[in-house]
Design a protein around this motif. Sequence first.
Motif, PDB file in Angstrom:
ATOM      1  N   LYS A  80     151.015  11.813  30.867  1.00  0.00           N
ATOM      2  CA  LYS A  80     151.015  13.422  31.021  1.00  0.00           C
ATOM      3  C   LYS A  80     151.940  13.604  32.338  1.00  0.00           C
ATOM      4  O   LYS A  80     152.722  14.537  32.373  1.00  0.00           O
ATOM      5  N   GLU A  81     151.258  13.037  33.430  1.00  0.00           N
ATOM      6  CA  GLU A  81     151.845  13.318  34.833  1.00  0.00           C
ATOM      7  C   GLU A  81     153.238  12.823  35.007  1.00  0.00           C
ATOM      8  O   GLU A  81     154.006  13.473  35.536  1.00  0.00           O
ATOM      9  N   LEU A  82     153.536  11.779  34.138  1.00  0.00           N
ATOM     10  CA  LEU A  82     154.959  11.312  34.179  1.00  0.00           C
ATOM     11  C   LEU A  82     155.945  12.233  33.608  1.00  0.00           C
ATOM     12  O   LEU A  82     157.055  12.410  33.971  1.00  0.00           O
ATOM     13  N   ARG A  83     155.447  12.712  32.501  1.00  0.00           N
ATOM     14  CA  ARG A  83     156.234  13.729  31.698  1.00  0.00           C
ATOM     15  C   ARG A  83     156.328  14.947  32.683  1.00  0.00           C
ATOM     16  O   ARG A  83     157.490  15.586  32.765  1.00  0.00           O
ATOM     17  N   HIS A  84     155.275  15.355  33.365  1.00  0.00           N
ATOM     18  CA  HIS A  84     155.264  16.530  34.138  1.00  0.00           C
ATOM     19  C   HIS A  84     156.317  16.287  35.285  1.00  0.00           C
ATOM     20  O   HIS A  84     156.973  17.143  35.751  1.00  0.00           O
ATOM     21  N   CYS A  85     156.400  15.042  35.753  1.00  0.00           N
ATOM     22  CA  CYS A  85     157.404  14.937  36.920  1.00  0.00           C
ATOM     23  C   CYS A  85     158.898  14.469  36.389  1.00  0.00           C
ATOM     24  O   CYS A  85     159.497  13.836  37.261  1.00  0.00           O
ATOM     25  N   HIS A  86     158.897  14.573  35.035  1.00  0.00           N
ATOM     26  CA  HIS A  86     160.241  13.996  34.617  1.00  0.00           C
ATOM     27  C   HIS A  86     160.787  12.649  34.676  1.00  0.00           C
ATOM     28  O   HIS A  86     161.768  12.361  34.794  1.00  0.00           O
ATOM     29  N   LEU A  87     159.629  11.912  34.199  1.00  0.00           N
ATOM     30  CA  LEU A  87     159.955  10.656  34.267  1.00  0.00           C
ATOM     31  C   LEU A  87     159.455   9.832  33.052  1.00  0.00           C
ATOM     32  O   LEU A  87     159.457   8.806  32.685  1.00  0.00           O
ATOM     33  N   ALA A  88     159.338  10.620  31.868  1.00  0.00           N
ATOM     34  CA  ALA A  88     159.232  10.325  30.416  1.00  0.00           C
ATOM     35  C   ALA A  88     160.247   9.320  30.152  1.00  0.00           C
ATOM     36  O   ALA A  88     161.337   9.568  30.394  1.00  0.00           O
ATOM     37  N   GLY A  89     160.050   7.894  29.524  1.00  0.00           N
ATOM     38  CA  GLY A  89     161.085   7.099  29.421  1.00  0.00           C
ATOM     39  C   GLY A  89     161.507   6.044  30.366  1.00  0.00           C
ATOM     40  O   GLY A  89     162.017   5.018  30.268  1.00  0.00           O
TER      41      GLY A  89
END
Length: 256
Positions: A117-126
């Motif tokens: 969730k926090e990785l998506r929030h910080c634009h690091l998904a993938g």
Amino acid sequence: MALEYRGVSKDFVTNPDNPLTAVRDINFRVEEGEFVSIVGPSGCGKSTILSMTAGLYQPTRGEVFVSDERVVGPNAHVGFMLQKDLLLPWRSIVANVEFGLEARGVGKAERRERAMKELRHCHLAGFENHFPYQLSGGMRQRAALARTLAIDPEIILLDEPFSALDAQTKLLLQNSFGGTIAAAGKTTLLITHDLAEAVLMSDRILVLSERPGTIVAEIRIDLPHRDQPLKRRVLPEVSRYAAELFGHLKLEEKAL
């Protein structure tokens, strides 16, 4: 949870005959849910204030309180993001973000969900399965921010968290982060050299003098949209506040 500093000074004894005083007689309070920034010249003790708040070391004189309890060591209610990302090179990015949760005994499935969730929030998904050496400096800093947010601290301490980011990503993260902490009611203390950033994100700004750092000005930011820094950014008063801050810093410089 609130923070309070009562007569706080910190000396570093590198030379017994001439101890270095980083900050002197610091007195202020950060109310629950308030966002306060500290600005000042390099070396004036800004990071020292955060380190004492996190319980990494004790004041030489005075006391720091978290929710009326004196800080005597690291506190589980406090999340601290340092200037350096300090990612563990042998762990993947998602495993780095999970690290604090793992240390607190959170189950594997829950910590993975919160980390993603926090990785998506910080634009690091993938990028969750990449390792730190495979990421740019700005991406590593975003991963460190995700790690701080993942433990869901009630008090957040930020030591120049956006300084390594490119301008566009910096604006996006400021806006996203501002909204997140405002919605969650987090008590936040930010150290920054970016005067505009301080105005965009803060309820109040404290200006420190040259070392030994003392509070020479306190400016309340009477502007809307603290939860949406991008909206606040277009207000003409932002420049006036930034100029006022700069004036305090230049006046302090001339007084030396």
